[in-house]
Design an enzyme around this catalytic site. Structure first.
Site, PDB file in Angstrom:
ATOM      1  N   SER A  40       0.797  -1.231   0.000  1.00 23.97           N
ATOM      2  CA  SER A  40       0.000   0.000   0.000  1.00 23.97           C
ATOM      3  C   SER A  40       0.828   1.279   0.000  1.00 23.97           C
ATOM      4  O   SER A  40       0.344   2.318  -0.429  1.00 23.97           O
ATOM      5  CB  SER A  40      -0.971   0.019   1.182  1.00 23.97           C
ATOM      6  OG  SER A  40      -0.280   0.206   2.395  1.00 23.97           O
ATOM      7  N   LYS A  84       0.031   4.648   6.709  1.00 16.18           N
ATOM      8  CA  LYS A  84      -0.633   5.403   5.637  1.00 16.18           C
ATOM      9  C   LYS A  84      -0.144   6.843   5.641  1.00 16.18           C
ATOM     10  O   LYS A  84       0.508   7.305   6.561  1.00 16.18           O
ATOM     11  CB  LYS A  84      -2.161   5.395   5.823  1.00 16.18           C
ATOM     12  CG  LYS A  84      -2.790   4.022   5.874  1.00 16.18           C
ATOM     13  CD  LYS A  84      -2.689   3.285   4.568  1.00 16.18           C
ATOM     14  CE  LYS A  84      -3.295   1.887   4.703  1.00 16.18           C
ATOM     15  NZ  LYS A  84      -2.937   1.020   3.623  1.00 16.18           N
TER      16      LYS A  84
END
Length: 190
Positions: A40, A84
């Site tokens: 990710s 993130k």
């Protein structure tokens, strides 16, 4: 042994316990060195063998800015952590998925009606996405992240797939700084 003195092993044990307590306090409240896995955050972080340096004085969102990389507890599973980038702050309007109108993220079906819509990030929350949008389960899937789940800010990483020494003191085990990538276009044009 005289009265009032401890054997050498007892002093050594005492210093070891104190050192462990000190390291525990540092780990809980100041700094953490932890592994990240998954695609990710490509290309910022590798899919395997990247270890990140996390500063915990940014815990609970204190001092976090748009563009910072964070480590947080996963809202849908508090036993797992996520890495993130913050792409929306409280009060911001964010486009749910600016990259595409596909309703799959990896193999997970995502609510098709939310794509192409704007959401206002609630107070006390941030919007987070992976740098590799097509392989990231993030706020597009589980909505805005409560700031209370933020464990810290990533400031650097080491990739242990790289050789220990490549001739540069700045690149031991693939060391790299993780920079804030946000560019405020409005501030630049004024």
């Amino acid at each position: 042994m005289t009265v009032g003195t401890l054997p050498i092993w007892s002093k050594t044990f005492s210093y070891a316990i104190r050192s462990l307590c000190f390291l525990h306090i540092i780990h809980m409240y100041a700094y953490e060195f932890t592994e990240t896995r998954g695609e990710s955050m490509l290309p910022t972080l590798s899919a395997t063998n990247d270890y990140v340096h996390v500063l915990k004085n940014f815990q609970n969102g204190r001092g976090i800015k748009m563009g910072d990389c964070i480590v947080a507890l996963k809202p849908t599973d508090p036993n797992h952590r996520i890495c993130k980038r913050v792409t929306g702050m409280p009060g911001d309007l964010v486009l749910v998925d600016p990259s595409t109108i596909v309703n799959y993220v990896g193999d997970v079906l995502v609510d098709e009606e939310r794509f192409g819509t704007y959401i206002k990030v609630p107070e006390g929350h941030v919007w987070v996405t992976g740098d590799n949008l097509s392989h990231s389960l993030d706020s597009r899937t589980y909505n805005a992240l409560p700031m209370g789940l933020i464990m810290g800010k990533i400031v650097a990483a080491n990739n242990f797939d790289k050789p220990f020494w490549d001739g540069s003191i700045r690149n031991i085990w693939g060391f790299k700084w993780i920079n804030n990538t946000f560019l405020d276009v409005q501030a630049k044009s004024n």
